[in-house]
Design a protein around this motif. Structure first.
Motif, PDB file in Angstrom:
ATOM      1  N   PRO A  44     -11.113 -11.124  -2.102  1.00 49.56           N
ATOM      2  CA  PRO A  44      -9.953 -11.995  -1.879  1.00 49.56           C
ATOM      3  C   PRO A  44      -9.873 -13.079  -2.948  1.00 49.56           C
ATOM      4  O   PRO A  44     -10.867 -13.718  -3.294  1.00 49.56           O
ATOM      5  CB  PRO A  44     -10.222 -12.598  -0.495  1.00 49.56           C
ATOM      6  N   SER A  71      -5.206 -12.557  -0.859  1.00 50.18           N
ATOM      7  CA  SER A  71      -5.101 -11.100  -0.905  1.00 50.18           C
ATOM      8  C   SER A  71      -6.232 -10.513  -1.748  1.00 50.18           C
ATOM      9  O   SER A  71      -6.647 -11.093  -2.758  1.00 50.18           O
ATOM     10  CB  SER A  71      -3.763 -10.673  -1.496  1.00 50.18           C
ATOM     11  N   SER A  72      -6.713  -9.356  -1.326  1.00 49.15           N
ATOM     12  CA  SER A  72      -7.763  -8.670  -2.084  1.00 49.15           C
ATOM     13  C   SER A  72      -7.233  -7.411  -2.767  1.00 49.15           C
ATOM     14  O   SER A  72      -7.998  -6.696  -3.410  1.00 49.15           O
ATOM     15  CB  SER A  72      -8.919  -8.287  -1.148  1.00 49.15           C
ATOM     16  N   GLN A  73      -5.944  -7.145  -2.652  1.00 53.28           N
ATOM     17  CA  GLN A  73      -5.396  -5.875  -3.128  1.00 53.28           C
ATOM     18  C   GLN A  73      -4.610  -6.036  -4.426  1.00 53.28           C
ATOM     19  O   GLN A  73      -3.672  -6.836  -4.509  1.00 53.28           O
ATOM     20  CB  GLN A  73      -4.518  -5.250  -2.049  1.00 53.28           C
ATOM     21  N   SER A 126      -4.915 -16.373  -3.573  1.00 55.03           N
ATOM     22  CA  SER A 126      -3.752 -16.101  -2.717  1.00 55.03           C
ATOM     23  C   SER A 126      -4.162 -15.602  -1.335  1.00 55.03           C
ATOM     24  O   SER A 126      -3.332 -15.498  -0.432  1.00 55.03           O
ATOM     25  CB  SER A 126      -2.859 -15.049  -3.377  1.00 55.03           C
TER      26      SER A 126
END
Length: 476
Positions: free
Chosen positions: A357, A362-364, A360
């Protein structure tokens, strides 16, 4: 339209033709109906032996489809439009029946990776089939390679084998549905780690797909595969040859895959100026994705092949989507990911590499993000599950992370057709980069790493499940 179809079914050619011609101006604003009628008129001409008229109507139908696709604003809609295979089916069968295999291959390739090529700035080149094939043969002389190009029709599949000297076409005697069934069975055999003598689909697929052209493929051949439909889900290296003692085809050939022949031709003189290697992965554990115990080992196995200072590394908590985007990925010659991956079967641009992560939250790193960063990489390797994607189209192949990196400008991408085993990945990726840094092609280097694993005294990783998911995809 129904009335015209009924007349054609009754062989009332004149009435059917008159009705179709009457309909054409009425549906000119509806491309799908227009090219459907144009294809029907072509079939009528074929049935009556009017070969010149049939050829003209087939060409008009394809032109209608290509023009309609060009007006689509979204790439996904263009791809769906260009996947209207019935026109190509009938036209290819017609050209093969007329003894025109060069033109048949040219038609089969018309929609291949067309949107990818156009987004990379390459325009479709109009030229005679003979001139086109002569350019292919010249390219193959330079590469010392053979192309095996496939087309899956509803009722018949075709193979064109092109060498530096000539082209030969084959009817494979198998339908699209039969190949889809065999591809499903193949996937089960690989996932279940079945031994050679029980891998019946792998044996049958070799008989259909490779054996017809075996006389053109001496041992050690460099083979460029241009697949279609069901074949995108198969690694042909893992098919079982019956030449001598049964063995996997990887023992006989150096194999890479290409989205289209035209894309190969377009990229012959491309120059790239990337330097060094970007290594990113070994992400932290999250709620949905466990730790990858061997990911750091994999990063180290790649890093050791480069001189001090040539490797930029983001691992553990630092391996975030933002780290990739802010690293200026366009400056690197090589990019390697050692992480989890997801493939979206409904929205390929939502496929992602799962990292740690970032700021932001998000980890993607999504495919839609990847295509925003221009690349100059000779090679991108995605050591993540289903990196090749699962959204399958006839025109563009598997859409997912591999397609996104190619779209961003990578010359070659190594990606997986199924799960990547975490324990075997260091051996494959370390071996791949060891060969590449020594001057081997990516295809030859990856094959050497796979063969080492396949023929090791330790039989733990000898099943195709472990060494066969990764393929080399070549673009311009």
């Amino acid at each position: 339209l129904d009335e015209a179809g009924i007349a054609a079914a009754k062989h009332d050619w004149l009435r059917a033709e008159a009705l179709f011609l009457e309909l054409l101006p009425q549906v000119r604003k509806v491309p799908r109906l227009t090219w459907s009628i144009q294809a029907s008129l072509a079939r009528l001409c074929v049935a009556q032996g009017k070969t010149a008229s049939a050829d003209q109507w087939f060409q008009r139908g394809i032109e209608t489809m290509v023009e309609a696709a060009a007006k689509m604003k979204k790439t996904e809609f263009q791809i769906v439009m260009l996947d209207s295979w019935p026109i190509f089916d009938d036209y290819i069968a017609f050209l093969e029946s007329q003894g025109q295999p060069e033109r048949a291959l040219q038609v089969a390739q018309m929609a291949r990776a067309r949107t990818l090529a156009e987004q990379l700035g390459f325009k479709h080149q109009r030229e005679s089939a003979r001139t086109w094939v002569a350019r292919i043969e010249a390219m193959l002389r330079k590469k010392k390679a053979v192309i095996l190009a496939y087309y899956e029709g509803e009722h018949e599949a075709y193979l064109w084998a092109i060498t530096s000297k000539h082209l030969k076409s084959f009817k494979l005697g198998v339908s699209q549905n039969e190949l889809e069934t065999l591809a499903d069975t193949y996937q089960h055999e690989v996932q279940d780690h079945l031994p050679m003598d029980q891998s019946l689909a792998q044996q049958k697929l070799y008989q259909f797909l490779i054996k017809p052209a075996r006389n053109l493929l001496p041992k050690g051949s460099h083979v460029i595969l241009v697949a279609d439909s069901a074949l995108y889900r198969i690694n042909l290296e893992s098919l079982i040859s019956d030449e001598g003692t049964p063995h996997y085809w990887i023992d006989d050939a150096v194999v890479e895959s290409a989205s289209s022949i035209d894309l190969l031709l377009a990229g012959q003189h491309q120059h790239r100026n990337g330097k060094g290697v970007l290594l990113i992965g070994a992400p932290v554990k999250t709620a949905n994705f466990p730790l990858l115990p061997h990911a750091l080992e994999e990063i180290d196995s790649v890093k050791k092949n480069f001189p001090h200072g040539e490797a930029t590394i983001f691992s553990g908590p630092a391996a975030t989507p933002e780290a990739y985007e802010s690293s200026n990925p366009g400056r690197f010659r090589y990019i390697e990911f050692a992480a989890h991956g997801t493939a979206s079967p409904s929205d390929p641009l939502r496929s992602s590499i799962v990292l740690s992560p970032g700021p932001s939250g998000s980890s993607q790193l999504y495919a839609s993000d990847i295509i925003q960063s221009k690349l100059n990489a000779d090679l991108v390797t995605i050591s993540a599950c289903y990196g090749a994607g699962t959204f399958k189209t006839s025109a563009e192949g598997l859409l997912g992370l591999q397609w996104a990196f190619m779209r961003a400008g990578a010359h070659q991408v190594v990606a997986g057709l199924w799960d990547i085993d975490d324990a075997s990945a260091p051996m494959l990726m370390g071996g791949l980069y060891a060969g590449v840094v020594r001057g081997q092609s990516a295809a030859a280097a990856l094959r050497a790493a796979k063969l080492k694993m396949l023929h090791s005294e330790n039989k733990k990783f000898s099943a195709p499940y472990y060494w066969a998911p990764l393929q080399v995809y070549t673009g311009p």
